[in-house]
Design an enzyme around this catalytic site. Structure first.
Site, PDB file in Angstrom:
ATOM      1  N   GLU A 133      43.321  50.176  39.016  1.00 21.38           N
ATOM      2  CA  GLU A 133      42.367  50.033  40.119  1.00 21.38           C
ATOM      3  C   GLU A 133      42.198  48.566  40.508  1.00 21.38           C
ATOM      4  OE1 GLU A 133      39.837  53.951  38.606  1.00 21.38           O
ATOM      5  OE2 GLU A 133      38.797  52.083  39.038  1.00 21.38           O
ATOM      6  N   LEU A 134      42.213  47.663  39.518  1.00 24.64           N
ATOM      7  CA  LEU A 134      42.139  46.235  39.842  1.00 24.64           C
ATOM      8  C   LEU A 134      43.385  45.788  40.590  1.00 24.64           C
ATOM      9  CD1 LEU A 134      41.044  43.392  39.736  1.00 24.64           C
ATOM     10  CD2 LEU A 134      41.812  43.206  37.367  1.00 24.64           C
TER      11      LEU A 134
END
Length: 536
Positions: free
Chosen positions: A444-445
């Site tokens: 997700e980062l």
């Protein structure tokens, strides 16, 4: 055709295609390319560092393409196309029996009628051809109701009038029906929109005519010259600083030049001559700025005048008082700068969230229950993300957060849901912990960083929830993000209360929302702090 620019997209050909390439960084990371000259030869990977062809998004760009580039190109797109094979044939114009091939670079005069033809349509004259399909900057060109000046006639694009926005990279495709085979013939055309060459000499914006400038002996001095040039297709534009005095004539000075483009209106040159220290000789000199273009010359002159030193002993007391008051103000601002900034944003800064097409103020990313790490740490982290963050940021400050478990309907692919949610958010809040950096949530980062590179409205904020050590296996883009992105440290013992600095910093990094609730809360708390500080 050989020795021309060419683009090859990793996509299934379809007569209804509306795009021919996508230059996004995310697409480039998803696509892998391989090449072989003939069947049964080993595949050669085309790496991102290749200079020709160059990888951009989901396509290969040849600048130019040679006959040796013929062969079989294979590409894969993660989760979409497992393997796509394309046969590319590159021939010379003589092999294709081309007559009147045309040009691949066009210069169109703005506000005039122009046409863009597809080069090479007279090649392969004995083979049946389809109509030409046009693309501009990757998107298919079609007639539009709101753009009546653009028409498609006889396989050409007709523009009457031509605008600045018509400049770009055009691609024309048509099909050759060779026996039972269908070949796509593709040509790239680069279009530049130009204006008529200026009929005026350079225009001085600063200085104008003869200017007297005060200078202090022994001090450094910068002489600036701002000159506006009209549009020229092949510009001959020069600006030179010279010094004239009794000792030397037309002595050139060392200078630095900055160029500011104005598109079809020309450009502005700012030329700065630097004097290390002003001398008596400088006071006796004329500094002349000479500007030249293809039409003519213009000049402006600066003369230096000695600056008289003024002793300010009679204002010493007032100066000391002013400095003292200034230091007091600085001390107060230093202690309460975050509250001052939030109040300023609440009342004077334009609402950042108005009409930007985003649904959420922030996407929240944290380690899920299936991540590695201790169960107690995960429960604490999940409570912070799902309960404490929404309670403060949504209920107190009026923001709208995006939590996958709460705000995204299940059923889709996880990666697509994450990317879509981030793109619909103005911020991405990344809650860092050992479980996060070593687990699958690190995706997700990485996705948030890629989205922020594509959309400048998306900004990332790191919350250091627990101390962690970076694994060696982290992608380079994630390592760089951890070093340069703004970060706020969570301290469990003191940060939980709504009035603590942690939440002020969170609000500072969130989008500007000029709501009454946020303004009144910040203003009331600020004045309470101001009164307590003054009395103390």
């Amino acid at each position: 055709m050989s020795n021309e620019e060419f683009v090859l997209q990793c996509a299934l050909t379809d007569k209804d295609d509306t795009h021919i390439f996508n230059k996004s960084v995310l697409k480039q990371q998803e696509v892998k390319w391989f090449w072989q000259q003939k069947d049964k030869e080993p595949l050669k990977a085309i790496v991102e560092e290749s200079s020709n062809p160059v990888r951009k998004g989901d396509a290969l760009w040849f600048k130019p393409i040679g006959v040796s580039a013929s062969g079989i190109y294979t590409c894969t797109i993660r989760e979409k196309i497992p393997c796509l094979k394309m046969i590319l044939e590159v021939q010379t114009k003589s092999e294709a029996n081309c007559s009147g091939y045309g040009t691949n670079t066009l210069h169109l005069l703005a506000n005039n009628g122009n046409s863009i033809a597809c080069p090479g349509t007279k090649c392969y004259s004995a083979i049946k051809k389809s109509d030409v399909k046009w693309y501009k900057d990757g998107r298919q060109v079609k007639t539009q109701k709101d753009r009546k000046s653009l028409k498609l006639k006889h396989n050409e694009i007709h523009l009457n009038p031509t605008y600045d926005k018509d400049a770009g990279t055009y691609v024309c495709d048509y099909t050759l029906f060779d026996n039972n085979a269908k070949w796509t013939m593709r040509t790239v055309v680069t279009v530049e929109v130009i204006a008529k060459n200026t009929i005026h000499p350079p225009n001085f914006l600063y200085p104008s005519g003869v200017m007297i400038l005060e200078a202090e002996l022994g001090k450094p001095l910068e002489l600036e010259c701002h000159v506006q040039f009209g549009f020229e297709r092949a510009p001959l534009q020069r600006v030179t600083w010279k010094r004239d005095n009794e000792e030397n004539t037309n002595e050139k000075l060392k200078q630095e030049t900055s160029v500011y483009s104005g598109g079809l209106k020309g450009r502005i040159l700012v030329v700065v001559a630097k004097l290390k220290e002003v001398t008596e000789r400088d006071l006796r000199s004329n500094f002349t700025c000479c500007a030249q273009n293809s039409v003519g010359n213009s000049t402006a002159v600066i003369k230096l005048k000695r600056k008289q030193r003024v002793f300010l002993l009679y204002v010493l007391c007032s100066a000391i008082s002013t400095v003292f008051a200034f230091l007091v103000c600085i001390a107060f601002i230093y202690q309460h700068w975050i509250e001052i900034v939030l109040i300023y944003r609440s009342y004077l800064v334009q609402n950042e969230t108005a009409e930007d097409g985003k649904e959420f103020d922030a996407f929240v990313s944290y380690a899920k229950l299936d991540s590695s790490g201790s169960e107690s740490a995960l429960i604490s982290e999940e409570k912070f993300a799902l309960e404490l963050l929404p309670d403060i940021l949504e209920n107190k400050y009026g923001y709208k957060l995006c939590l996958l478990e709460r705000d995204v309907l299940p059923g889709g692919a996880y990666t697509d849901e994450v990317v879509t949610a981030i793109r619909q958010s103005r911020r991405a809040i990344i809650i860092l912990s050992p479980a996060y950096v070593s687990g699958p949530s690190i995706f997700e980062l990485q996705a948030a960083v890629n989205c922020a590179l594509e959309d400048k409205k998306i900004k990332l904020l790191l919350v250091k929830f627990q101390a962690f050590q970076e694994p060696e296996t982290l992608p380079p883009v994630v390592k760089k993000a951890l070093r340069i992105l703004p970060a706020i440290t969570w301290k469990s013992s003191i940060s939980a209360a709504p009035n603590k600095k942690f939440w002020k910093y969170m609000q500072y990094h969130m989008p500007v929302k000029t709501t009454k609730m946020m303004g009144n809360c910040s203003l009331k708390g600020f004045f309470q702090r101001l009164l307590s500080w003054v009395y103390r």
